[in-house]
Scaffold this motif. Structure first.
Motif, mmCIF file in Angstrom:
data_model
loop_
_atom_site.group_PDB
_atom_site.id
_atom_site.type_symbol
_atom_site.label_atom_id
_atom_site.label_comp_id
_atom_site.label_asym_id
_atom_site.label_seq_id
_atom_site.Cartn_x
_atom_site.Cartn_y
_atom_site.Cartn_z
ATOM 1 N N VAL A 35 0.777 -0.622 -0.410
ATOM 2 C CA VAL A 35 0.257 -0.107 -0.245
ATOM 3 C C VAL A 35 0.868 1.404 -0.045
ATOM 4 O O VAL A 35 0.931 2.573 -0.596
ATOM 5 N N VAL A 41 2.097 1.588 -3.326
ATOM 6 C CA VAL A 41 0.888 2.275 -4.089
ATOM 7 C C VAL A 41 0.736 3.868 -3.799
ATOM 8 O O VAL A 41 0.917 4.185 -5.033
ATOM 9 N N LEU A 42 1.237 3.815 -2.912
ATOM 10 C CA LEU A 42 0.554 5.734 -3.084
ATOM 11 C C LEU A 42 1.483 6.549 -2.612
ATOM 12 O O LEU A 42 1.486 7.272 -4.321
ATOM 13 N N ARG A 58 1.378 7.435 -6.848
ATOM 14 C CA ARG A 58 0.799 8.172 -7.454
ATOM 15 C C ARG A 58 0.310 6.684 -8.381
ATOM 16 O O ARG A 58 -0.524 8.009 -9.100
ATOM 17 N N ASP A 61 -3.094 5.759 -10.454
ATOM 18 C CA ASP A 61 -5.274 5.853 -9.829
ATOM 19 C C ASP A 61 -5.555 4.822 -9.959
ATOM 20 O O ASP A 61 -7.056 4.754 -10.443
ATOM 21 N N LEU A 80 -5.870 -0.953 1.866
ATOM 22 C CA LEU A 80 -6.174 0.124 0.562
ATOM 23 C C LEU A 80 -7.005 1.558 0.987
ATOM 24 O O LEU A 80 -7.414 2.938 1.198
ATOM 25 N N HIS A 128 -6.775 5.883 2.933
ATOM 26 C CA HIS A 128 -7.325 6.379 2.760
ATOM 27 C C HIS A 128 -6.914 6.963 0.774
ATOM 28 O O HIS A 128 -7.529 7.869 -0.068
ATOM 29 N N TYR A 129 -6.473 5.287 0.336
ATOM 30 C CA TYR A 129 -6.306 5.514 -1.199
ATOM 31 C C TYR A 129 -7.669 5.514 -2.010
ATOM 32 O O TYR A 129 -8.844 4.920 -1.813
ATOM 33 N N THR A 130 -7.485 6.681 -3.334
ATOM 34 C CA THR A 130 -8.604 7.007 -3.477
ATOM 35 C C THR A 130 -8.766 6.408 -4.768
ATOM 36 O O THR A 130 -9.888 6.891 -5.651
#
Length: 386
Positions: free
Chosen positions: A222, A225-226, A229, A231, A249, A253-255
């Motif tokens: 995670v 991934v953040l 960046r 998407d 995720l 707060h993965y958007t």
């Protein structure tokens, strides 16, 4: 968790013979009753994490066998199916495949997990037993080039292509691909990364990562991934690890978007995460009865018999058994080579399969197999408009 067939298994790899509908021929003739049955064999997960997938498949096999016997069986004989529990484990699959060979099966109709199906290939090949595989679809199954292996579930290459096409339609610019190291997941991840580069549809790869099966949390994945960046996260593994990754995720707060391979797009996933965590998930899927109008009557019969909706791979399991019986009938013999040839030569006029085309290409894959794109909405998977 295991249901009728699973409760009678003592350990992974144990064999259970089920003569569903064997009494259907009673009273027709003593000679028919004394004739040895035609036996099919199925390796499938009846214990462990994936039992919720394997047991509905077992029910679908039983349904096909019962219907065949009520129609008189095949070659004047009743039909039996022998189950062996592979627990989606390669070691258990080797034991189970050898046990099925010892049961004198004519066709293997199992295979829900590629990681378990792959090591069984050589065993069934050495015994001359053709394989109709309903759920597993790793291209590793095609690598040996055996003419006795037939897939009802497309391939990971086709699934990867459809995944990348969906990314383009969604406007995804940066995708992180995550796999679990198993045959299905690894090959799908590799083919996805290749298609991202080949198709040039605006999507780029931020990187590829791997999770450990059975872990309860994936903070390193995670965090990466953040940091990159991404998407979209495309997870190519199974639903048990998908649940943990999704929870992590969402907690971080993965958007971005999350898309799952067909092994993750399973109703069992939604029992392991909250509706809020699931909302908006995308997932590829093999044909599922609830989204296939041609399967509505069959699905109603399944619900009446087992009290639940037919889940993933159930149509394919039902079709695998029916196709095997049909091919034996067309071959007019239990000679395995003749049956293999009958399967390979199947045409749409020979049998109508619920799950896809009744015709195979030279490599053992279906002609134009289907994948669906689903979306999680209000705690359930629905058909996406992608």
């Amino acid at each position: 968790m295991l249901g009728r067939a699973g409760r009678r298994l003592l350990a992974a790899g144990a064999v259970l013979a089920v003569a569903t509908g064997a009494l259907a021929g009673c009273g027709k003739s003593d000679k028919a009753a004394e004739t040895p049955p035609v036996r099919l064999g199925a390796l499938l997960p009846l214990s462990g994490y994936f039992a919720p997938t394997g047991q509905p498949m077992a029910d679908a096999y039983n349904m096909a066998i019962k219907e065949a016997n009520e129609a008189g069986g095949v070659l004047g004989r009743r039909v039996e199916i022998v189950f062996s529990d592979d627990a989606c484990d390669p070691g258990a699959a080797v034991v189970g495949a050898n046990q099925l060979v010892s049961e004198d099966i004519t066709v293997s109709v199992g295979g829900g997990c590629s990681v378990a199906a792959v090591p069984s290939l050589k065993i069934f090949r050495a015994a001359g037993i053709p394989m109709i595989i309903p759920g597993a679809n790793s291209t590793d199954l095609l690598a040996p080039g055996y003419d006795s292996v037939f897939l009802l579930a497309g391939t990971t290459r086709l699934e990867a292509k459809q995944a990348v096409e969906a990314m383009g339609r969604l406007g995804v610019r940066r995708v992180a691909v995550v796999d679990d190291g198993t045959s299905f997941s690894d090959t799908l991840a590799s083919e996805t990364t290749a298609f991202v580069k080949e198709m040039d549809n605006g999507t780029t790869l931020t990187g590829r990562q791997r999770v450990s099966q059975g872990a309860t949390s994936y903070p390193r994945v995670v965090a990466t991934v953040l940091q990159q960046r991404a998407d979209m996260v495309f997870y190519t593994g199974y639903y048990s690890e998908a649940a943990a990754l999704i929870r992590d995720l969402r907690a971080a707060h993965y958007t971005g978007k999350i898309m799952l391979a067909d092994a993750g797009t399973d109703p069992a996933l939604l029992e392991q995460i909250t509706p809020a965590e699931a909302e908006g998930l995308l997932g590829l899927s093999l044909p599922v009865a609830k989204f296939m109008p041609q399967a509505a009557t069959w699905a109603a019969r399944y619900r009446a018999a087992y009290g639940r909706e037919p889940g993933p791979f159930t149509m394919q399991a039902y079709d695998a058994a029916r196709l095997a019986i049909n091919a034996i009938g067309r071959a007019g013999t239990l000679d395995r080579e003749a049956v293999r040839k009958a399967i390979a030569d199947t045409k749409p006029g020979d049998i109508r399969l619920l799950s896809g085309p009744s015709e195979f290409q030279r490599d053992g894959t279906q002609v134009n197999p289907t994948f669906l794109v689903l979306r999680a909405q209000h705690g359930a998977f629905v058909l996406s408009d992608l």
